[in-house]
Design a protein around this motif. Structure first.
Motif, mmCIF file in Angstrom:
data_model
loop_
_atom_site.group_PDB
_atom_site.id
_atom_site.type_symbol
_atom_site.label_atom_id
_atom_site.label_comp_id
_atom_site.label_asym_id
_atom_site.label_seq_id
_atom_site.Cartn_x
_atom_site.Cartn_y
_atom_site.Cartn_z
ATOM 1 N N MET A 1 0.841 -1.186 0.000
ATOM 2 C CA MET A 1 0.000 0.000 0.000
ATOM 3 C C MET A 1 0.881 1.243 0.000
ATOM 4 S SD MET A 1 -3.456 -0.702 1.043
ATOM 5 C CE MET A 1 -4.095 -2.319 0.779
ATOM 6 N N ALA A 2 0.364 2.271 -0.591
ATOM 7 C CA ALA A 2 1.118 3.499 -0.713
ATOM 8 C C ALA A 2 1.072 4.345 0.544
ATOM 9 C CB ALA A 2 0.596 4.303 -1.897
ATOM 10 N N GLY A 3 0.171 4.068 1.455
ATOM 11 C CA GLY A 3 0.090 4.826 2.694
ATOM 12 C C GLY A 3 -1.287 5.392 2.917
ATOM 13 N N GLN A 4 -1.401 6.167 3.962
ATOM 14 C CA GLN A 4 -2.689 6.731 4.355
ATOM 15 C C GLN A 4 -3.275 7.564 3.223
ATOM 16 O OE1 GLN A 4 -2.583 8.895 7.990
ATOM 17 N NE2 GLN A 4 -4.659 9.611 7.813
ATOM 18 N N GLY A 5 -4.549 7.361 2.953
ATOM 19 C CA GLY A 5 -5.217 8.107 1.899
ATOM 20 C C GLY A 5 -5.068 7.487 0.525
ATOM 21 N N SER A 6 -4.362 6.377 0.435
ATOM 22 C CA SER A 6 -4.178 5.736 -0.863
ATOM 23 C C SER A 6 -5.465 5.049 -1.289
ATOM 24 C CB SER A 6 -3.047 4.712 -0.797
ATOM 25 O OG SER A 6 -3.435 3.602 -0.024
ATOM 26 N N GLY A 7 -5.529 4.684 -2.551
ATOM 27 C CA GLY A 7 -6.705 3.997 -3.071
ATOM 28 C C GLY A 7 -6.950 2.673 -2.381
ATOM 29 N N GLY A 8 -5.881 1.986 -1.982
ATOM 30 C CA GLY A 8 -6.022 0.714 -1.277
ATOM 31 C C GLY A 8 -6.702 0.878 0.063
ATOM 32 N N ASN A 9 -6.410 1.963 0.746
ATOM 33 C CA ASN A 9 -7.050 2.216 2.042
ATOM 34 C C ASN A 9 -8.526 2.552 1.868
ATOM 35 O OD1 ASN A 9 -4.663 1.743 3.300
ATOM 36 N ND2 ASN A 9 -4.329 3.812 4.013
ATOM 37 N N VAL A 10 -8.859 3.237 0.797
ATOM 38 C CA VAL A 10 -10.262 3.556 0.530
ATOM 39 C C VAL A 10 -11.034 2.273 0.246
ATOM 40 C CG1 VAL A 10 -11.831 4.740 -1.055
ATOM 41 C CG2 VAL A 10 -9.744 5.872 -0.283
ATOM 42 N N ILE A 11 -10.453 1.389 -0.551
ATOM 43 C CA ILE A 11 -11.099 0.109 -0.850
ATOM 44 C C ILE A 11 -11.257 -0.710 0.428
ATOM 45 C CG2 ILE A 11 -10.780 -2.102 -2.031
ATOM 46 C CD1 ILE A 11 -9.480 -0.468 -4.312
ATOM 47 N N LEU B 1 -13.007 -7.247 7.001
ATOM 48 C CA LEU B 1 -12.623 -7.577 5.623
ATOM 49 C C LEU B 1 -11.589 -6.595 5.088
ATOM 50 C CD1 LEU B 1 -13.060 -9.426 3.202
ATOM 51 C CD2 LEU B 1 -14.932 -7.932 2.493
ATOM 52 N N GLY B 2 -11.697 -5.349 5.474
ATOM 53 C CA GLY B 2 -10.723 -4.347 5.029
ATOM 54 C C GLY B 2 -9.331 -4.639 5.555
ATOM 55 N N GLN B 3 -9.247 -5.048 6.813
ATOM 56 C CA GLN B 3 -7.948 -5.410 7.380
ATOM 57 C C GLN B 3 -7.403 -6.659 6.675
ATOM 58 O OE1 GLN B 3 -10.476 -4.263 9.210
ATOM 59 N NE2 GLN B 3 -9.544 -2.490 10.152
ATOM 60 N N LEU B 4 -8.276 -7.572 6.318
ATOM 61 C CA LEU B 4 -7.859 -8.773 5.600
ATOM 62 C C LEU B 4 -7.328 -8.412 4.215
ATOM 63 C CD1 LEU B 4 -7.769 -11.804 6.122
ATOM 64 C CD2 LEU B 4 -9.970 -11.985 4.980
ATOM 65 N N VAL B 5 -7.964 -7.465 3.557
ATOM 66 C CA VAL B 5 -7.496 -6.985 2.248
ATOM 67 C C VAL B 5 -6.107 -6.358 2.385
ATOM 68 C CG1 VAL B 5 -7.923 -5.223 0.481
ATOM 69 C CG2 VAL B 5 -9.791 -6.679 1.260
ATOM 70 N N GLN B 6 -5.855 -5.703 3.507
ATOM 71 C CA GLN B 6 -4.552 -5.080 3.747
ATOM 72 C C GLN B 6 -3.501 -6.084 4.210
ATOM 73 O OE1 GLN B 6 -5.847 -2.113 6.577
ATOM 74 N NE2 GLN B 6 -5.923 -0.531 4.994
ATOM 75 N N GLY B 7 -3.902 -7.327 4.448
ATOM 76 C CA GLY B 7 -2.967 -8.358 4.864
ATOM 77 C C GLY B 7 -2.775 -8.455 6.366
ATOM 78 N N ARG B 8 -3.642 -7.842 7.137
ATOM 79 C CA ARG B 8 -3.543 -7.865 8.604
ATOM 80 C C ARG B 8 -4.552 -8.867 9.152
ATOM 81 N NH1 ARG B 8 -4.170 -2.304 10.919
ATOM 82 N NH2 ARG B 8 -5.958 -2.186 9.554
ATOM 83 N N ILE C 1 -17.454 1.089 13.578
ATOM 84 C CA ILE C 1 -16.890 2.384 13.161
ATOM 85 C C ILE C 1 -15.368 2.364 13.260
ATOM 86 C CG2 ILE C 1 -16.835 4.860 13.675
ATOM 87 C CD1 ILE C 1 -19.508 3.967 12.560
ATOM 88 N N TRP C 2 -14.848 1.778 14.337
ATOM 89 C CA TRP C 2 -13.408 1.708 14.559
ATOM 90 C C TRP C 2 -12.720 0.919 13.444
ATOM 91 C CZ3 TRP C 2 -10.960 -1.345 19.184
ATOM 92 C CH2 TRP C 2 -9.596 -1.111 19.236
ATOM 93 N N ALA C 3 -13.321 -0.173 12.993
ATOM 94 C CA ALA C 3 -12.734 -0.987 11.930
ATOM 95 C C ALA C 3 -12.634 -0.195 10.629
ATOM 96 C CB ALA C 3 -13.562 -2.258 11.715
ATOM 97 N N ILE C 4 -13.658 0.586 10.332
ATOM 98 C CA ILE C 4 -13.645 1.400 9.109
ATOM 99 C C ILE C 4 -12.551 2.458 9.188
ATOM 100 C CG2 ILE C 4 -14.966 3.043 7.724
ATOM 101 C CD1 ILE C 4 -17.492 1.483 8.628
ATOM 102 N N ILE C 5 -12.476 3.150 10.307
ATOM 103 C CA ILE C 5 -11.470 4.206 10.469
ATOM 104 C C ILE C 5 -10.068 3.613 10.480
ATOM 105 C CG2 ILE C 5 -10.592 5.946 12.081
ATOM 106 C CD1 ILE C 5 -13.552 6.453 12.851
ATOM 107 N N ASP C 6 -9.895 2.456 11.138
ATOM 108 C CA ASP C 6 -8.595 1.810 11.193
ATOM 109 C C ASP C 6 -8.098 1.439 9.794
ATOM 110 O OD1 ASP C 6 -6.394 0.443 12.711
ATOM 111 O OD2 ASP C 6 -7.261 -1.307 11.691
ATOM 112 N N ALA C 7 -8.977 0.923 8.966
ATOM 113 C CA ALA C 7 -8.590 0.557 7.602
ATOM 114 C C ALA C 7 -8.254 1.793 6.772
ATOM 115 C CB ALA C 7 -9.694 -0.250 6.930
ATOM 116 N N ALA C 8 -8.987 2.870 6.985
ATOM 117 C CA ALA C 8 -8.756 4.087 6.211
ATOM 118 C C ALA C 8 -7.461 4.793 6.602
ATOM 119 C CB ALA C 8 -9.935 5.045 6.385
ATOM 120 N N LYS C 9 -7.043 4.665 7.860
ATOM 121 C CA LYS C 9 -5.854 5.375 8.340
ATOM 122 C C LYS C 9 -4.599 4.517 8.393
ATOM 123 C CE LYS C 9 -7.494 9.136 10.989
ATOM 124 N NZ LYS C 9 -7.244 9.866 12.211
ATOM 125 N N TYR C 10 -4.672 3.274 7.949
ATOM 126 C CA TYR C 10 -3.527 2.372 8.036
ATOM 127 C C TYR C 10 -2.372 2.906 7.178
ATOM 128 C CZ TYR C 10 -0.837 -1.946 7.693
ATOM 129 O OH TYR C 10 0.148 -2.888 7.744
#
Length: 73
Positions: A1-11, A22-29, A61-70
């Protein structure tokens, strides 16, 4: 991932809207994905006790924010 705010974090954040963790799983966590899913579905299953339902909402809500700010390693 390119970092916070990247397209991967939005997905990943959008994936968490449909299935918490599921978002954390997509990020490999994998561990974070399991923790968010277990906390959310455990609280949602006990919705009639009110407090677990509130905790489930907070985790949702925390899961959504965590995925977006990773930021990644």
């Amino acid at each position: 991932m390119a970092g916070q705010g990247s397209g991967g974090n939005v997905i990943a954040a959008i994936c968490n809207i449909f299935f918490p963790g599921l978002g954390q799983l997509v990020q490999g966590r994998i561990l974070a994905a399991l923790i968010f899913a277990i906390l959310f579905f455990g609280g949602a299953a006990l919705w009639f006790l009110i407090v677990p339902a509130i905790i489930a909402g907070i985790v949702y809500i925390w899961a959504i924010i965590d995925a977006a700010k990773y930021k990644g390693p």
